[in-house]
Design a protein around this motif. Structure first.
Motif, PDB file in Angstrom:
ATOM      1  N   LEU A 197      29.622  33.351 -39.759  1.00 58.03           N
ATOM      2  CA  LEU A 197      31.150  33.011 -40.311  1.00 58.03           C
ATOM      3  C   LEU A 197      31.213  34.422 -40.952  1.00 58.03           C
ATOM      4  CD1 LEU A 197      30.331  29.608 -42.180  1.00 58.03           C
ATOM      5  CD2 LEU A 197      31.407  29.902 -39.924  1.00 58.03           C
ATOM      6  N   PHE A 198      32.492  34.583 -41.425  1.00 56.10           N
ATOM      7  CA  PHE A 198      32.806  35.691 -42.238  1.00 56.10           C
ATOM      8  C   PHE A 198      32.729  35.011 -43.892  1.00 56.10           C
ATOM      9  CE2 PHE A 198      35.364  36.754 -38.520  1.00 56.10           C
ATOM     10  CZ  PHE A 198      35.018  37.910 -38.427  1.00 56.10           C
ATOM     11  N   PRO A 214      25.159  41.455 -64.075  1.00 56.47           N
ATOM     12  CA  PRO A 214      25.906  42.394 -63.736  1.00 56.47           C
ATOM     13  C   PRO A 214      26.774  41.821 -62.382  1.00 56.47           C
ATOM     14  CG  PRO A 214      23.557  42.629 -62.630  1.00 56.47           C
ATOM     15  CD  PRO A 214      23.609  41.659 -63.752  1.00 56.47           C
ATOM     16  N   HIS A 215      27.727  42.387 -61.972  1.00 54.07           N
ATOM     17  CA  HIS A 215      28.671  42.047 -60.711  1.00 54.07           C
ATOM     18  C   HIS A 215      27.785  42.597 -59.460  1.00 54.07           C
ATOM     19  CE1 HIS A 215      31.930  42.318 -57.516  1.00 54.07           C
ATOM     20  NE2 HIS A 215      32.319  41.124 -58.231  1.00 54.07           N
ATOM     21  N   LEU A 216      27.786  41.694 -58.607  1.00 56.49           N
ATOM     22  CA  LEU A 216      27.316  42.044 -57.121  1.00 56.49           C
ATOM     23  C   LEU A 216      28.347  41.757 -56.164  1.00 56.49           C
ATOM     24  CD1 LEU A 216      24.772  42.804 -55.459  1.00 56.49           C
ATOM     25  CD2 LEU A 216      24.135  40.154 -55.320  1.00 56.49           C
ATOM     26  N   SER A 217      28.510  42.858 -55.574  1.00 60.47           N
ATOM     27  CA  SER A 217      29.694  42.933 -54.402  1.00 60.47           C
ATOM     28  C   SER A 217      28.947  42.312 -53.156  1.00 60.47           C
ATOM     29  CB  SER A 217      30.304  44.151 -54.022  1.00 60.47           C
ATOM     30  OG  SER A 217      31.129  44.217 -52.900  1.00 60.47           O
ATOM     31  N   VAL A 218      29.835  41.545 -52.206  1.00 59.83           N
ATOM     32  CA  VAL A 218      29.148  41.289 -50.847  1.00 59.83           C
ATOM     33  C   VAL A 218      29.081  42.213 -49.934  1.00 59.83           C
ATOM     34  CG1 VAL A 218      30.618  38.939 -50.868  1.00 59.83           C
ATOM     35  CG2 VAL A 218      31.748  40.886 -50.058  1.00 59.83           C
ATOM     36  N   GLN A 226      28.564  42.762 -40.842  1.00 60.31           N
ATOM     37  CA  GLN A 226      29.527  42.430 -39.931  1.00 60.31           C
ATOM     38  C   GLN A 226      30.270  41.059 -40.604  1.00 60.31           C
ATOM     39  OE1 GLN A 226      30.278  44.727 -37.233  1.00 60.31           O
ATOM     40  NE2 GLN A 226      28.650  45.765 -38.910  1.00 60.31           N
ATOM     41  N   ASN A 227      29.700  40.345 -41.388  1.00 58.33           N
ATOM     42  CA  ASN A 227      30.426  39.272 -41.921  1.00 58.33           C
ATOM     43  C   ASN A 227      31.266  39.508 -43.180  1.00 58.33           C
ATOM     44  OD1 ASN A 227      27.253  38.750 -40.920  1.00 58.33           O
ATOM     45  ND2 ASN A 227      28.298  36.759 -40.571  1.00 58.33           N
ATOM     46  N   ALA A 228      31.006  40.314 -43.744  1.00 59.47           N
ATOM     47  CA  ALA A 228      31.396  40.634 -45.076  1.00 59.47           C
ATOM     48  C   ALA A 228      32.890  41.322 -45.165  1.00 59.47           C
ATOM     49  CB  ALA A 228      30.579  41.471 -46.164  1.00 59.47           C
ATOM     50  N   ILE A 229      33.768  40.655 -45.995  1.00 59.47           N
ATOM     51  CA  ILE A 229      35.218  41.375 -46.128  1.00 59.47           C
ATOM     52  C   ILE A 229      35.507  41.380 -47.645  1.00 59.47           C
ATOM     53  CG2 ILE A 229      37.535  41.219 -45.501  1.00 59.47           C
ATOM     54  CD1 ILE A 229      36.838  39.681 -43.075  1.00 59.47           C
ATOM     55  N   GLU A 254      35.540  46.078 -35.730  1.00 63.53           N
ATOM     56  CA  GLU A 254      36.756  45.303 -34.982  1.00 63.53           C
ATOM     57  C   GLU A 254      37.581  44.687 -36.091  1.00 63.53           C
ATOM     58  OE1 GLU A 254      36.755  42.104 -31.569  1.00 63.53           O
ATOM     59  OE2 GLU A 254      34.829  42.288 -32.783  1.00 63.53           O
ATOM     60  N   VAL A 255      37.188  44.116 -37.252  1.00 65.67           N
ATOM     61  CA  VAL A 255      37.931  43.685 -38.206  1.00 65.67           C
ATOM     62  C   VAL A 255      38.939  44.413 -38.746  1.00 65.67           C
ATOM     63  CG1 VAL A 255      37.821  43.053 -40.707  1.00 65.67           C
ATOM     64  CG2 VAL A 255      36.273  42.166 -39.384  1.00 65.67           C
ATOM     65  N   MET A 256      38.433  45.806 -38.973  1.00 68.35           N
ATOM     66  CA  MET A 256      39.458  46.847 -39.413  1.00 68.35           C
ATOM     67  C   MET A 256      40.097  47.287 -38.490  1.00 68.35           C
ATOM     68  SD  MET A 256      38.543  47.014 -42.551  1.00 68.35           S
ATOM     69  CE  MET A 256      39.504  48.023 -43.034  1.00 68.35           C
TER      70      MET A 256
END
Length: 397
Positions: A197-198, A214-218, A226-229, A254-256
């Motif tokens: 999944l995304f 702290p903040h953690l980004s995907v 390949q899953n993270a947006i 491919e997403v971009m």
């Protein structure tokens, strides 16, 4: 007579803006309205951004590249890398606000009838974006009792079907202010890998973190490149809501490439706003230090004052500038409208956002409101005093 589309009729009203006519009427009648309903910061926009627009020398107001100015994307990639995110220019596409970035993300990853799992309560416009995209929201309720922590991962697995294409989170969250822990994000990473999944993360409040966590980004989670947006925006970071500049960021080529097709279809993001946003990247760290300290003080003040009101329950937010409060009322929608139509205390009233509109599950959150602590400390104290007296006077408990 021509008929309106079923999709148009099913578009939800904004719980944040639907009470505006009542607010306007109250103001015309001479009542002061404290706006706790909308995330419009009162923090001054950085002067460097304003000056960039004031001093821009041009003879033609041109289109930009569909992906946004290359100079802006280059500078933005540097900003992300400075903050520990592995982002290159090719990973960024500038959008007209975070809203368009979310629409692009849904358009790229889902077809009509597909499903997206979202922990609720969630940013109300996710409902609208999903409806516009023909996508079904599959909600998972998180509760005020846990501070709106991530629901058990087993609950996500129970809801995954052949139609499920993505999980969407807001981190830190709107409307809850909840900040997901590393452990929670790693659990989500495992499930998106397991089911292919995304994982779409709305991270527009990343700068607004108030405690030691702290903040953690995907984008920092190994193995889900390949899953993270990631969805981002300048609106809250630089108090530039009216600029309407955001971005979609992903390492998935491919997403971009597909997102670029959507970007080309709408031509380009706004030129002046990109000029301001690019300049805003030169804002000194001291600006953010001051802003975060200010919001932390407002958060602590709001939670302390709300906790003094009998029958009110509030979850202490760790980020963003919102909280959800459970009130001793049967219908927060009616209460919010009554505040504007029928109540004033010392010539003033408050405007809140009924929280039911931040849920997709029917009849949930009917006794909750979202409060945005975007007012100065003294105004917050006065607004909560009005709310306390209003709850004592309200006939619909």
């Amino acid at each position: 007579m021509p008929t309106i589309s079923a999709k148009g009729l099913s578009m939800p009203e904004s719980p944040i803006r639907k009470l505006v006519p009542y607010s306007e009427k109250a103001k015309k009648a001479g009542t002061k309205v404290f706006h706790l309903n909308i995330g419009q910061p009162d923090i001054k926009t950085p002067e460097v951004a304003l000056n960039a627009v004031r001093n821009f020398d041009f003879e033609i107001l041109e289109y930009s590249h569909s992906a946004g100015f290359e100079s802006y994307r280059t500078k933005l990639a540097t900003y992300y890398r400075t903050h520990g995110l592995p982002v290159e220019v090719a990973d960024i596409l500038i959008t007209t606000g975070g809203s368009e970035a979310l629409l692009f993300a849904m358009g790229v990853t889902m077809d009509a009838g597909d499903e997206i799992i979202i922990p609720e309560p969630f940013y109300a416009n996710y409902n609208g974006f999903s409806t516009a995209s023909g996508v079904k929201v599959v909600p998972i309720i998180s509760g005020i009792e846990t501070g709106f922590a991530l629901p058990p991962i087993a609950d996500f697995e129970k809801r995954i079907t052949s139609k499920t294409k993505a999980i969407l989170i807001c981190n830190p969250g709107n409307p809850t202010g909840y900040l997901y822990s590393k452990e929670e994000l790693l659990q989500l990473a495992e499930i998106v890998k397991k089911y292919d999944l995304f994982l779409i993360a709305d991270e527009v409040y990343r700068e607004f973190i108030y405690d030691d966590q702290p903040h953690l980004s995907v984008l920092n989670i190994a193995g889900i490149e390949q899953n993270a947006i990631m969805i981002d925006s300048v609106s809250k970071r630089y108090s530039m809501c009216g600029a309407r500049i955001g971005c979609i960021v992903s390492k998935n080529k491919e997403v971009m490439q597909t997102a670029m097709k959507y970007a080309q279809a709408r031509l380009s993001p706004p030129t002046f706003a990109q000029i301001a946003s690019e300049a805003a990247l030169d804002t000194p760290q001291s600006y953010f230090d001051d802003v975060v300290a200010e919001y932390k003080e407002r958060r602590d003040t709001l939670v302390e004052e709300l906790s003094k009101i009998a029958g009110v329950q509030v979850a202490k937010p760790r980020g963003a500038f919102y909280c959800i409060a459970k009130l001793p009322v049967a219908d927060a929608d009616h209460f919010a409208q009554w505040l504007l139509e029928s109540y004033s205390y010392n010539g003033a009233t408050v405007m809140v956002a009924p929280a039911a509109g931040f849920y997709s599950t029917p009849n949930v959150g009917k006794d909750e409101v979202r409060i945005a602590y975007v007012l100065k400390k003294a105004d917050l104290i006065q607004a909560v005093e009005i709310l306390k007296n209003a709850l004592e006077a309200y006939p619909g408990k």
